[in-house]
Design a protein around this motif. Structure first.
Motif, PDB file in Angstrom:
ATOM      1  N   PHE A   1      -9.491  13.226   2.085  1.00  0.00           N
ATOM      2  CA  PHE A   1     -10.732  12.518   1.798  1.00  0.00           C
ATOM      3  C   PHE A   1     -11.221  12.787   0.373  1.00  0.00           C
ATOM      4  O   PHE A   1     -12.345  12.446   0.021  1.00  0.00           O
ATOM      5  N   ASP A   2     -10.353  13.398  -0.442  1.00  0.00           N
ATOM      6  CA  ASP A   2     -10.661  13.622  -1.851  1.00  0.00           C
ATOM      7  C   ASP A   2      -9.488  13.116  -2.691  1.00  0.00           C
ATOM      8  O   ASP A   2      -8.829  13.887  -3.398  1.00  0.00           O
TER       9      ASP A   2
ATOM     10  N   ALA B   1      -3.358   7.123  -2.694  1.00  0.00           N
ATOM     11  CA  ALA B   1      -4.060   8.066  -1.822  1.00  0.00           C
ATOM     12  C   ALA B   1      -5.443   7.528  -1.466  1.00  0.00           C
ATOM     13  O   ALA B   1      -5.922   7.711  -0.342  1.00  0.00           O
ATOM     14  N   ARG B   2      -6.083   6.846  -2.408  1.00  0.00           N
ATOM     15  CA  ARG B   2      -7.410   6.280  -2.145  1.00  0.00           C
ATOM     16  C   ARG B   2      -7.314   5.160  -1.106  1.00  0.00           C
ATOM     17  O   ARG B   2      -8.186   5.036  -0.233  1.00  0.00           O
ATOM     18  N   THR B   3      -6.274   4.359  -1.183  1.00  0.00           N
ATOM     19  CA  THR B   3      -6.069   3.297  -0.194  1.00  0.00           C
ATOM     20  C   THR B   3      -5.910   3.885   1.201  1.00  0.00           C
ATOM     21  O   THR B   3      -6.506   3.400   2.169  1.00  0.00           O
ATOM     22  N   LEU B   4      -5.113   4.948   1.314  1.00  0.00           N
ATOM     23  CA  LEU B   4      -4.912   5.588   2.610  1.00  0.00           C
ATOM     24  C   LEU B   4      -6.197   6.228   3.117  1.00  0.00           C
ATOM     25  O   LEU B   4      -6.523   6.141   4.300  1.00  0.00           O
ATOM     26  N   SER B   5      -6.935   6.880   2.221  1.00  0.00           N
ATOM     27  CA  SER B   5      -8.187   7.519   2.615  1.00  0.00           C
ATOM     28  C   SER B   5      -9.189   6.493   3.119  1.00  0.00           C
ATOM     29  O   SER B   5      -9.853   6.703   4.144  1.00  0.00           O
TER      30      SER B   5
ATOM     31  N   ILE C   1      -8.221   5.404   6.622  1.00  0.00           N
ATOM     32  CA  ILE C   1      -8.543   6.421   7.628  1.00  0.00           C
ATOM     33  C   ILE C   1     -10.032   6.419   7.927  1.00  0.00           C
ATOM     34  O   ILE C   1     -10.455   6.483   9.091  1.00  0.00           O
ATOM     35  N   ILE C   2     -10.856   6.346   6.883  1.00  0.00           N
ATOM     36  CA  ILE C   2     -12.310   6.329   7.076  1.00  0.00           C
ATOM     37  C   ILE C   2     -12.730   5.089   7.855  1.00  0.00           C
ATOM     38  O   ILE C   2     -13.573   5.168   8.767  1.00  0.00           O
ATOM     39  N   LEU C   3     -12.136   3.944   7.526  1.00  0.00           N
ATOM     40  CA  LEU C   3     -12.448   2.718   8.262  1.00  0.00           C
ATOM     41  C   LEU C   3     -12.086   2.850   9.734  1.00  0.00           C
ATOM     42  O   LEU C   3     -12.848   2.429  10.620  1.00  0.00           O
ATOM     43  N   SER C   4     -10.933   3.457  10.018  1.00  0.00           N
ATOM     44  CA  SER C   4     -10.506   3.651  11.411  1.00  0.00           C
ATOM     45  C   SER C   4     -11.462   4.579  12.147  1.00  0.00           C
ATOM     46  O   SER C   4     -11.804   4.345  13.311  1.00  0.00           O
ATOM     47  N   ILE C   5     -11.910   5.648  11.463  1.00  0.00           N
ATOM     48  CA  ILE C   5     -12.852   6.585  12.085  1.00  0.00           C
ATOM     49  C   ILE C   5     -14.178   5.898  12.400  1.00  0.00           C
ATOM     50  O   ILE C   5     -14.756   6.074  13.479  1.00  0.00           O
ATOM     51  N   ILE C   6     -14.676   5.095  11.455  1.00  0.00           N
ATOM     52  CA  ILE C   6     -15.936   4.374  11.680  1.00  0.00           C
ATOM     53  C   ILE C   6     -15.795   3.400  12.845  1.00  0.00           C
ATOM     54  O   ILE C   6     -16.683   3.295  13.702  1.00  0.00           O
ATOM     55  N   THR C   7     -14.657   2.691  12.897  1.00  0.00           N
ATOM     56  CA  THR C   7     -14.420   1.746  13.996  1.00  0.00           C
ATOM     57  C   THR C   7     -14.427   2.471  15.335  1.00  0.00           C
ATOM     58  O   THR C   7     -15.064   2.016  16.301  1.00  0.00           O
TER      59      THR C   7
ATOM     60  N   ALA D   1      -6.087  -5.834  17.065  1.00  0.00           N
ATOM     61  CA  ALA D   1      -5.567  -6.765  16.061  1.00  0.00           C
ATOM     62  C   ALA D   1      -6.132  -6.444  14.675  1.00  0.00           C
ATOM     63  O   ALA D   1      -5.403  -6.447  13.673  1.00  0.00           O
ATOM     64  N   PHE D   2      -7.420  -6.131  14.619  1.00  0.00           N
ATOM     65  CA  PHE D   2      -8.063  -5.785  13.349  1.00  0.00           C
ATOM     66  C   PHE D   2      -7.436  -4.545  12.735  1.00  0.00           C
ATOM     67  O   PHE D   2      -7.054  -4.534  11.556  1.00  0.00           O
ATOM     68  N   LEU D   3      -7.284  -3.477  13.531  1.00  0.00           N
ATOM     69  CA  LEU D   3      -6.696  -2.241  13.021  1.00  0.00           C
ATOM     70  C   LEU D   3      -5.229  -2.437  12.648  1.00  0.00           C
ATOM     71  O   LEU D   3      -4.736  -1.830  11.687  1.00  0.00           O
ATOM     72  N   ALA D   4      -4.524  -3.295  13.388  1.00  0.00           N
ATOM     73  CA  ALA D   4      -3.119  -3.558  13.082  1.00  0.00           C
ATOM     74  C   ALA D   4      -2.973  -4.254  11.732  1.00  0.00           C
ATOM     75  O   ALA D   4      -2.112  -3.893  10.918  1.00  0.00           O
ATOM     76  N   VAL D   5      -3.815  -5.247  11.482  1.00  0.00           N
ATOM     77  CA  VAL D   5      -3.765  -5.978  10.211  1.00  0.00           C
ATOM     78  C   VAL D   5      -4.079  -5.036   9.049  1.00  0.00           C
ATOM     79  O   VAL D   5      -3.404  -5.040   8.014  1.00  0.00           O
ATOM     80  N   VAL D   6      -5.108  -4.212   9.216  1.00  0.00           N
ATOM     81  CA  VAL D   6      -5.486  -3.264   8.163  1.00  0.00           C
ATOM     82  C   VAL D   6      -4.348  -2.275   7.894  1.00  0.00           C
ATOM     83  O   VAL D   6      -4.022  -1.980   6.736  1.00  0.00           O
ATOM     84  N   THR D   7      -3.722  -1.778   8.955  1.00  0.00           N
ATOM     85  CA  THR D   7      -2.645  -0.806   8.804  1.00  0.00           C
ATOM     86  C   THR D   7      -1.431  -1.407   8.110  1.00  0.00           C
ATOM     87  O   THR D   7      -0.838  -0.791   7.217  1.00  0.00           O
TER      88      THR D   7
END
Length: 304
Positions: A27-28, A34-38, A41-47, A99-105
């Motif tokens: 997260f840093d 690395a920023r794209t991956l972070s 991950i944050i988007l997935s956690i919020i979801t 479907a949303f998380l799959a597209v983002v991933t």
């Protein structure tokens, strides 16, 4: 009751201990990939947090509205037909979420598997990163130098790590610069990254590969291009060449410190072909066969 109180104190104790930990390095981020991956991950956690919030609100509502009452023993609640709208709703919503998380991933994976955004017009620095029990070897073919258990990178320039292993499968990972990718014995994989700022970042093997894998860490230090060029010149001028005998000693050793050499092991122990490649570094088929055979012989001698 005593058991519940003990569990509650245990939970609060764990939270107090974790509160003193440093932030997770993923997260840093210090690079675009690395920023794209972070961000993903944050988007997935919020979801997932929103989903949990809705589930807990609905659970509280159901427990309150339909809790047991002091009705007579012979009371029978009225029969209610199922709601087709509700059944469709709680079927469609999970499909939309997945479907949303799959597209983002998929989009994120596609992005980090290419040259970092904003670096398309810059010449990448190619570094061959090979693992052995339990250390990392970094070969700079263009610069003609090699390091063990540390790697220096110029900032504001795309980096291509070509990964392979002289032993079991390992996973190359610098959390603040990129995601992880496996290094295998008979094929070459590539991981793209870039460092936006000067700094020191710890890398590691994130795949269990034997008793010494926990100590299989290395430092990735990013520096300006001028400092990087000066470091390369210093290594070439002051360090000894890497001989085949010395390289075999390094492969046989389980743990070693940091070291630098004014030549690379690629001269006498070439890397395997990249997956799907028909040619490598201009070699013809006979040379490629010899390269692969040499690598296999070295792997069979030094693998764990």
């Amino acid at each position: 009751m005593n058991k519940k109180i003990s569990l509650m104190f245990l939970a609060f104790g764990a939270l107090a201990i974790l509160a003193g930990c440093e932030p997770l390095t993923i997260f840093d981020p210090k690079g675009p990939n690395a920023r794209t991956l972070s961000d993903t991950i944050i988007l997935s956690i919020i979801t997932m947090a929103v989903i949990l919030l809705v589930v807990y609100v609905l659970l509280t509502f159901m427990l309150t509205k339909y809790r047991a009452s002091k009705a007579s023993a012979d009371y029978e609640p009225p029969h209610e037909e199922g709601s087709h709208l509700l059944e469709i709703t709680w079927t469609v919503i999970p499909i939309i979420i997945v479907a949303f998380l799959a597209v983002v991933t998929v989009k994120t994976t596609s992005t980090v598997e290419t040259t970092p955004e904003g670096y398309d017009n810059k010449e990448p620095l190619v570094i061959y990163a090979s693992s052995s029990n339990w250390k990392w070897h970094f070969s700079y073919p263009e610069e003609g130098i090699e390091t063990v258990n540390y790697v220096n990178l110029p900032t504001d320039r795309p980096i291509e790590f070509k990964l392979y292993s002289f032993g079991p499968i390992t996973s190359f990972w610098i959390p603040q610069l990129a995601g992880q990718k496996y290094a295998m014995s008979d094929m070459l994989t590539t991981i793209h990254l870039a460092a936006d700022e000067v700094g020191s970042f710890m890398g590691r093997n994130s795949n269990f590969s034997g008793r010494g894998f926990a100590e299989m860490e290395f430092e990735a230090q990013s520096m300006t291009q001028a400092d990087f060029d000066e470091w390369v010149a210093d290594v070439k001028a002051n360090e000894k060449p890497l001989t085949e005998e010395k390289f075999n000693e390094l492969l046989a050793a389980e743990h070693v410190g940091r070291s630098s050499y004014s030549s690379t092991h690629l001269e006498f122990s070439p890397a395997p072909m990249e997956h799907g490649d028909m040619d490598m570094d201009g070699m013809d088929h006979e040379q490629m066969d010899h390269s692969t055979d040499s690598h296999k012989d070295s792997k069979s001698t030094h693998s764990h």
